[in-house]
Enzyme design. Structure first.
Site, PDB file in Angstrom:
ATOM      1  N   ASP A  24      19.867 127.487  90.339  1.00  0.00           N
ATOM      2  CA  ASP A  24      18.896 126.389  90.301  1.00  0.00           C
ATOM      3  C   ASP A  24      18.565 125.926  91.723  1.00  0.00           C
ATOM      4  O   ASP A  24      18.940 124.838  92.131  1.00  0.00           O
ATOM      5  CB  ASP A  24      19.409 125.223  89.445  1.00  0.00           C
ATOM      6  CG  ASP A  24      20.713 124.646  89.968  1.00  0.00           C
ATOM      7  OD1 ASP A  24      21.422 125.363  90.696  1.00  0.00           O
ATOM      8  OD2 ASP A  24      21.010 123.476  89.671  1.00  0.00           O
ATOM      9  N   ASP A  72      24.350 131.440 101.814  1.00  0.00           N
ATOM     10  CA  ASP A  72      23.215 131.687 100.923  1.00  0.00           C
ATOM     11  C   ASP A  72      23.725 132.199  99.572  1.00  0.00           C
ATOM     12  O   ASP A  72      24.252 133.294  99.469  1.00  0.00           O
ATOM     13  CB  ASP A  72      22.292 132.719 101.573  1.00  0.00           C
ATOM     14  CG  ASP A  72      21.069 133.037 100.730  1.00  0.00           C
ATOM     15  OD1 ASP A  72      20.897 132.417  99.658  1.00  0.00           O
ATOM     16  OD2 ASP A  72      20.277 133.909 101.144  1.00  0.00           O
ATOM     17  N   GLU A 130      26.649 126.619  98.702  1.00  0.00           N
ATOM     18  CA  GLU A 130      25.725 125.579  99.161  1.00  0.00           C
ATOM     19  C   GLU A 130      25.500 125.734 100.664  1.00  0.00           C
ATOM     20  O   GLU A 130      26.428 125.641 101.454  1.00  0.00           O
ATOM     21  CB  GLU A 130      26.268 124.183  98.860  1.00  0.00           C
ATOM     22  CG  GLU A 130      25.351 123.057  99.295  1.00  0.00           C
ATOM     23  CD  GLU A 130      23.932 123.227  98.791  1.00  0.00           C
ATOM     24  OE1 GLU A 130      23.007 123.241  99.632  1.00  0.00           O
ATOM     25  OE2 GLU A 130      23.746 123.346  97.553  1.00  0.00           O
ATOM     26  N   HIS A 163      23.508 127.481  93.883  1.00  0.00           N
ATOM     27  CA  HIS A 163      22.978 126.356  94.664  1.00  0.00           C
ATOM     28  C   HIS A 163      23.657 125.089  94.156  1.00  0.00           C
ATOM     29  O   HIS A 163      23.098 124.338  93.358  1.00  0.00           O
ATOM     30  CB  HIS A 163      21.466 126.273  94.526  1.00  0.00           C
ATOM     31  CG  HIS A 163      20.748 127.465  95.086  1.00  0.00           C
ATOM     32  ND1 HIS A 163      20.682 128.665  94.412  1.00  0.00           N
ATOM     33  CD2 HIS A 163      20.098 127.643  96.264  1.00  0.00           C
ATOM     34  CE1 HIS A 163      19.990 129.530  95.153  1.00  0.00           C
ATOM     35  NE2 HIS A 163      19.636 128.937  96.274  1.00  0.00           N
ATOM     36  N   SER A 210      26.250 120.204  88.614  1.00  0.00           N
ATOM     37  CA  SER A 210      26.701 121.385  87.874  1.00  0.00           C
ATOM     38  C   SER A 210      28.119 121.830  88.231  1.00  0.00           C
ATOM     39  O   SER A 210      28.885 122.221  87.335  1.00  0.00           O
ATOM     40  CB  SER A 210      25.723 122.537  88.090  1.00  0.00           C
ATOM     41  OG  SER A 210      24.426 122.185  87.666  1.00  0.00           O
TER      42      SER A 210
END
Length: 296
Positions: free
Chosen positions: A172, A151, A123, A42, A105
């Site tokens: 996350d 996904d 994302e 994510h 990140s």
């Protein structure tokens, strides 16, 4: 499911915990020459403006990374190495001084990646995915970084195990949906089945929701059944206040990270850094931290 935007929360105390642990983990993993696969399920937008409209609206960075950056340089000399390393990495994104840019990140990973390492970023958010793609293109990183607008819970599967047999998986999600908690456990279970020697890191919010309360217990069970060592760290900066009808919802009180197959250097690093973070980021007398490990 697309209402969450991390730009509102960039640089808050949860980012401080997550990215300090991420930096410390990657530093250790990079000591071996063999290539690393770095997977971010994510990824968000990748880079954030702390002086932009989103961050200004929430003001969360003011009680997070900006507090740390306001500590005089003379006082920082005695900071633990992990915290100093994290702060120096942030300074590298603001070479002219100031605190305008905060790396998510993906950019933390890229900054610490070596030429042989590969990043796979996922994302789904239509706006953040587009922004992430544009931000990554500015790096001119070529095949080292790949962005997938899909996904991440499902997408990371096809990259485990990696050819190099070394990886760090970061998960996350926003936890907007209650189902995210169960999917995190499923992802951790899958990762250990497909690649039991890989390292994985889960971030989660500490909020008044049953799913959030039991998530670390479930992750511990998954790792223990697989016979793998784990580390669990939390940072809480204030009490979780109940919200009456019509009142503005208070900010996040705390968060945690759970790592399977953690570096042996991570626990001593956090033993030094977490108490100082509590002192520096506390918003009331309820600020605290926890650190526990098993195996290893």
């Amino acid at each position: 499911m697309f209402s969450y935007r991390h730009a509102f929360h960039a640089g808050n105390h949860a980012d401080v915990l997550k990215h300090l642990v991420l930096v410390a983990t990657l530093r250790h993993l990079a000591e071996k020459e063999t290539a690393l696969a770095l997977l971010d399920s994510h990824a968000g937008a990748g880079l954030y403006r702390l002086d932009g409209d989103y961050a200004a609206t929430s003001g969360e960075a003011a009680d997070g990374v900006l507090r740390l950056q306001q500590v005089p340089a003379a006082q920082r000399k005695d900071w633990p190495a992990a915290l100093t390393d994290y702060m120096e990495l942030l300074a590298g994104f603001n070479p002219n001084g100031g605190h305008r840019i905060y790396p998510g990140s993906p950019f933390v990973m890229h900054r610490l990646a070596r030429p042989q390492d590969r990043l796979k970023l996922f994302e789904m958010h239509p706006t953040d995915g587009k922004t992430l793609q544009a931000n990554i293109e500015q790096l001119e990183a070529g095949r080292q970084v790949a962005v997938f607008r899909e996904d991440g819970f499902e997408g990371v599967r096809r990259f485990l195990p990696p050819p190099s047999r070394r990886a760090l998986l970061l998960c996350d999600p926003s936890y907007e949906l209650k189902s995210d908690y169960g999917r995190v456990v499923e992802l951790q279970t899958m990762a250990l089945q497909r690649f039991p020697t890989g390292s994985s890191m889960v971030w989660y919010p500490i909020i008044a929701r049953n799913e959030a309360h039991i998530l670390p217990r479930k992750l511990k069970s998954v790792a223990t059944r697989a016979g793998k060592p784990w580390l669990h760290a939390t940072l809480t900066v204030k009490a979780a206040k109940q919200v009456a009808a019509g009142e503005r919802r208070p900010g996040l009180p705390g968060s945690g990270v759970f790592i399977v197959n953690p570096p042996y250097t991570l626990k001593p690093a956090l033993e030094q850094a977490l108490p100082l973070l509590v002192k520096l980021l506390a918003q009331d007398e309820n600020a605290t931290h926890t650190l526990e490990t098993q195996g290893g």
